[in-house]
Write a protein that holds these residues in place. Structure first.
Motif, short mmCIF file in Angstrom:
data_model
loop_
_atom_site.label_atom_id
_atom_site.label_comp_id
_atom_site.label_asym_id
_atom_site.label_seq_id
_atom_site.Cartn_x
_atom_site.Cartn_y
_atom_site.Cartn_z
N THR A 157 0.83 -1.21 0.00
CA THR A 157 0.00 0.00 0.00
C THR A 157 0.86 1.26 0.00
OG1 THR A 157 -1.73 -1.19 1.21
CG2 THR A 157 -1.82 1.22 1.24
N ILE A 158 1.94 1.26 0.78
CA ILE A 158 2.86 2.40 0.77
C ILE A 158 3.49 2.57 -0.62
CG2 ILE A 158 5.00 3.31 1.77
CD1 ILE A 158 4.26 1.90 4.36
N TYR A 159 3.82 1.47 -1.27
CA TYR A 159 4.34 1.52 -2.64
C TYR A 159 3.32 2.17 -3.57
CZ TYR A 159 6.07 -0.21 -7.14
OH TYR A 159 6.51 -0.31 -8.43
N HIS A 160 2.05 1.82 -3.41
CA HIS A 160 1.00 2.41 -4.26
C HIS A 160 0.87 3.91 -3.98
CE1 HIS A 160 -0.97 -1.84 -4.49
NE2 HIS A 160 0.05 -1.71 -5.31
N ILE A 161 1.03 4.30 -2.72
CA ILE A 161 0.94 5.73 -2.38
C ILE A 161 2.05 6.52 -3.09
CG2 ILE A 161 1.18 7.39 -0.49
CD1 ILE A 161 -0.17 5.32 1.33
N PHE A 162 3.28 5.99 -3.05
CA PHE A 162 4.38 6.66 -3.74
C PHE A 162 4.14 6.69 -5.25
CE2 PHE A 162 6.72 6.18 0.21
CZ PHE A 162 7.49 7.33 0.22
N SER A 163 3.53 5.66 -5.79
CA SER A 163 3.22 5.65 -7.23
C SER A 163 2.22 6.74 -7.58
CB SER A 163 2.68 4.28 -7.63
OG SER A 163 3.61 3.26 -7.35
N ILE A 164 1.22 6.92 -6.73
CA ILE A 164 0.23 7.97 -6.97
C ILE A 164 0.87 9.35 -6.85
CG2 ILE A 164 -1.91 8.99 -6.11
CD1 ILE A 164 -2.25 6.38 -7.68
N ILE A 165 1.78 9.51 -5.89
CA ILE A 165 2.49 10.79 -5.76
C ILE A 165 3.28 11.09 -7.03
CG2 ILE A 165 4.36 11.96 -4.52
CD1 ILE A 165 3.40 10.55 -1.99
N LEU A 166 3.91 10.08 -7.61
CA LEU A 166 4.63 10.27 -8.86
C LEU A 166 3.68 10.67 -9.99
CD1 LEU A 166 7.20 10.04 -10.60
CD2 LEU A 166 6.68 7.61 -10.87
N VAL A 167 2.52 10.04 -10.05
CA VAL A 167 1.54 10.38 -11.09
C VAL A 167 1.05 11.82 -10.91
CG1 VAL A 167 -0.74 9.82 -12.01
CG2 VAL A 167 0.86 7.99 -11.47
N MET A 168 0.77 12.20 -9.67
CA MET A 168 0.29 13.57 -9.42
C MET A 168 1.38 14.59 -9.77
SD MET A 168 -2.76 13.06 -8.56
CE MET A 168 -3.17 14.74 -8.14
N PHE A 169 2.62 14.27 -9.48
CA PHE A 169 3.71 15.16 -9.86
C PHE A 169 3.80 15.28 -11.38
CE2 PHE A 169 8.01 16.67 -10.41
CZ PHE A 169 8.17 17.56 -9.36
N LEU A 170 3.60 14.17 -12.07
CA LEU A 170 3.60 14.19 -13.53
C LEU A 170 2.49 15.08 -14.06
CD1 LEU A 170 4.45 13.13 -16.34
CD2 LEU A 170 2.98 11.16 -15.93
N LEU A 171 1.28 14.96 -13.48
CA LEU A 171 0.17 15.81 -13.92
C LEU A 171 0.45 17.28 -13.63
CD1 LEU A 171 -2.86 13.62 -12.77
CD2 LEU A 171 -1.98 13.91 -15.10
N ASN A 172 1.09 17.55 -12.50
CA ASN A 172 1.44 18.93 -12.16
C ASN A 172 2.37 19.53 -13.22
OD1 ASN A 172 2.01 21.33 -10.82
ND2 ASN A 172 3.53 20.41 -9.50
N VAL A 173 3.37 18.75 -13.63
CA VAL A 173 4.30 19.24 -14.65
C VAL A 173 3.60 19.44 -15.98
CG1 VAL A 173 6.36 18.65 -15.96
CG2 VAL A 173 6.30 18.27 -13.49
N ILE A 174 2.72 18.50 -16.35
CA ILE A 174 2.00 18.61 -17.63
C ILE A 174 1.13 19.86 -17.65
CG2 ILE A 174 0.22 17.54 -19.05
CD1 ILE A 174 1.34 14.84 -18.25
N PHE A 175 0.35 20.08 -16.58
CA PHE A 175 -0.53 21.24 -16.54
C PHE A 175 0.27 22.55 -16.51
CE2 PHE A 175 -3.85 18.36 -14.42
CZ PHE A 175 -4.38 18.03 -15.66
N TYR A 176 1.39 22.56 -15.78
CA TYR A 176 2.22 23.77 -15.73
C TYR A 176 2.80 24.08 -17.11
CZ TYR A 176 5.93 26.97 -14.37
OH TYR A 176 6.75 28.06 -14.27
N ASP A 177 3.32 23.07 -17.79
CA ASP A 177 3.87 23.30 -19.12
C ASP A 177 2.80 23.76 -20.10
OD1 ASP A 177 6.34 22.57 -18.21
OD2 ASP A 177 6.25 20.53 -18.96
N TYR A 178 1.60 23.20 -19.98
CA TYR A 178 0.56 23.51 -20.96
C TYR A 178 -0.06 24.89 -20.72
CZ TYR A 178 -3.67 23.09 -23.76
OH TYR A 178 -4.67 23.31 -24.68
N PHE A 179 -0.39 25.21 -19.46
CA PHE A 179 -1.10 26.46 -19.18
C PHE A 179 -0.16 27.65 -19.00
CE2 PHE A 179 -4.23 23.30 -17.67
CZ PHE A 179 -5.29 23.65 -18.49
N VAL A 180 1.10 27.43 -18.59
CA VAL A 180 2.02 28.53 -18.37
C VAL A 180 2.92 28.75 -19.57
CG1 VAL A 180 3.91 29.38 -16.91
CG2 VAL A 180 1.97 28.19 -15.87
N GLU A 181 3.52 27.67 -20.09
CA GLU A 181 4.45 27.79 -21.21
C GLU A 181 3.81 27.49 -22.56
OE1 GLU A 181 7.88 25.48 -20.44
OE2 GLU A 181 8.38 26.50 -18.55
N GLY A 182 2.58 27.02 -22.57
CA GLY A 182 1.88 26.78 -23.82
C GLY A 182 2.33 25.53 -24.57
#
Length: 571
Positions: A157-182
């Motif tokens: 379960t802890i492994y799954h939590i870290f995996s979700i944190i990685l996915v959320m970080f990935l989404l954060n980078v995608i949204f930042y690149d798309y909405f801020v840098e276009g």
């Protein structure tokens, strides 16, 4: 006169009584203090015993494969111990069941060890018995710690939590690149810049393996010529000493070429680290092979034909050497425990973890390191801004430490071990529970620690410092710190010995300072120093790297090359 004596004796008796009362009060306070300290120490000892009992119960129910008493009684291959005392050292009694001529070699090794060694060694043997005998490395078929821990539902379960944190970080980078840098970058810019000229690294890697294979035949030539010079001791010593000098020179040239090519090709950090780490690994592999098999040759004949004049030393075949070059270990043996088949699903999972962590590193570089320090040297910077930047890197640096451990020591080594069916997967131990830096250094990277212990510490302890454990350990720390600094310095192409100071000076001091610390407090201190130290170290290297590129510095004197650019930019 009698009345006067009675009057004089009364104050004396009263004074003695007062002294007795005073002494009794002092003794009572002393006893109370002793009992209080005793109760505190007793409660701490009881708490430690209860904690050990709870851990034992947890291991017996949840972590069955970590219960050493059960594992030794039921399955010897599940042991988590790394070394044991042996009557014959691995250098004189290797396991050669998978190699040709192994049976003849085993028969030849049936004689006692003392019968094969020279007379001079037998004369020195009584003096060596008083010295502490160092245990030998033992290879056993076993899984890695995290592989077994992740079989438990709580840890998974802890492994799954870290995996979700990685996915959320990935989404954060995608949204930042798309909405801020276009645009959506996904860290590919970091990959493109970091892996420049990687084809040059691959070409150098192939040439290095040609050199490594040439060493195998050169070693065979030394052993065969030495066996033919048995009747000419002076020529034999001259031949061996000449080959030793050539071997040391070849190792130095090998290391020099790999580091100089990083500067010549102007390799970026990732490509330079790949070349330097692979060159260091091959150097360690070559020394392990030569050190292990040289002991065989020096002990005498290991393979005897029908005629005495055809007697030759036993040398392992080429396929044993080639397998060792790619096996995830730095300790040479003729063969290792092997698994029955390749678990392709397990190997693919480890490969995907490597790719995921690589992208995670790219995101951290673009959103944290470059964001905090990309303009270092160009912007105004005061003490308050510097402290904010350093403490802003604490959490990303902790993630870099943990992900680097998981990617290299767990995912990569398990991936290669699975493809090669390498059975012993104990590449690390439970370093996260260490309450001293002794335990942390021993358990963090078992692969490198075993090599340092087997081929550096044992030789220094036995032959150079004659039983001085502290001096041999300090020299091992210095060698390890220098190699770490060499990889970082040439990878970043700068002279900034922060790693050497943190590892070789502060780390060594913490080894001695934390030996008497309680377990809980010691573990907290280990984690605090790891997080804080890595945060400061990564921040300093990032500042120095960008300062050398952003500031227009002149290099007119040799001191300019060793003066930190951080200082020269703002002073």
């Amino acid at each position: 006169m009698a009345e006067e004596s009675r009057t004089d004796g009364k104050p004396r008796i009263e004074g003695a009584v007062d002294q007795m009362h005073f002494l009794r009060d002092k003794l009572q306070k002393f006893q109370a203090k002793i009992m209080c300290d005793f109760e505190q120490r007793l409660s701490c000892m009881i708490e430690d015993v209860m904690q050990d009992i709870r851990q034992q119960e947890l291991r017996a129910h949840e972590f069955r494969q970590f219960d050493s008493s059960v594992s030794r009684a039921t399955n010897a291959s599940a042991t988590w111990h790394n070394r044991q005392q042996q009557t014959l050292s691995p250098a004189t009694k290797p396991d050669v069941s998978d190699c040709p001529n192994g049976r003849a070699y085993a028969q030849n090794e049936a004689t006692p060890k003392q019968q094969q060694q020279p007379q001079q060694w037998r004369q020195d043997q009584p003096q060596q018995r008083t010295r502490r005998q160092l245990p030998d490395k033992v290879f056993v078929a076993r899984e890695s710690y995290l592989t077994v821990l992740l079989q438990v539902e709580h840890m998974r379960t802890i492994y799954h939590i870290f995996s979700i944190i990685l996915v959320m970080f990935l989404l954060n980078v995608i949204f930042y690149d798309y909405f801020v840098e276009g645009r959506i970058n996904l860290g590919l810019g970091t990959f493109r810049s970091g892996l420049k000229r990687i084809h040059w690294v691959f070409g150098v890697w192939l040439l290095e393996h040609v050199f490594v294979l040439a060493l195998y035949y050169a070693f065979q030539g030394w052993a065969l010529v030495r066996s033919k010079l048995q009747s000419h001791k002076s020529l034999q010593h001259f031949w061996s000493n000449s080959c030793l000098i050539m071997y040391i020179s070849a190792q130095l040239v090998f290391g020099y070429v790999s580091t100089s090519l990083c500067l010549k090709f102007q390799l970026p950090f990732v490509s330079a680290c790949v070349l330097l780490l692979e060159s260091t690994r091959l150097l360690m592999k070559m020394h392990a092979y030569v050190r292990y098999n040289a002991a065989r040759v020096l002990l005498g004949k290991q393979k005897t034909d029908v005629e005495l004049k055809d007697a030759r030393p036993y040398l392992p075949p080429l396929h044993c050497y080639v397998y060792f070059l790619f096996a995830p270990t730095l300790i040479y043996r003729d063969n290792y425990p092997r698994t029955k088949q390749i678990r392709w699903k397990f190997a693919l999972s480890r490969l995907m973890e490597i790719v995921a962590v690589a992208f995670f590193y790219a995101f951290i570089h673009e959103r944290h390191i470059r964001e905090y320090f990309g303009q270092f040297g160009k912007e105004a910077l005061g003490p308050s801004q510097l402290i904010v930047k350093i403490f802003g890197m604490m959490l990303p640096s902790a993630v870099i430490l943990l992900c680097g451990f998981y990617m290299i020591l767990h995912s990569w080594l398990n991936f290669t071990a699975e493809l090669l069916r390498f059975g012993d997967r104990m590449f690390y131990k439970d370093w996260w529970t260490s309450h001293t830096y002794d335990g942390y250094y021993r358990n963090w990277n078992v692969v490198v620690h075993d090599w340092l212990y087997e081929y550096v510490y044992r030789d220094l302890y036995t032959y150079v410092f004659k039983g001085s454990k502290v001096v041999a350990s300090l020299l091992v720390f210095m060698i390890s710190a220098l190699v770490h600094e060499q990889v970082l310095g040439f990878g970043l192409q700068l002279f900034f010995p922060v790693m050497f100071m943190f590892f070789g000076v502060i780390g060594v001091a913490l080894v001695f300072l934390m030996r008497s610390a309680p377990k809980t407090l010691g573990n907290i201190c280990v984690w605090f120093t790891l997080v804080f130290g890595n945060g400061v170290m990564i921040s300093l290297y990032s500042m120095e790297y960008y300062a050398r590129r952003n500031c227009e510095l002149r290099y007119e004197h040799w001191a300019d090359h060793i003066t930190p650019a951080i200082w020269r930019c703002y002073h």
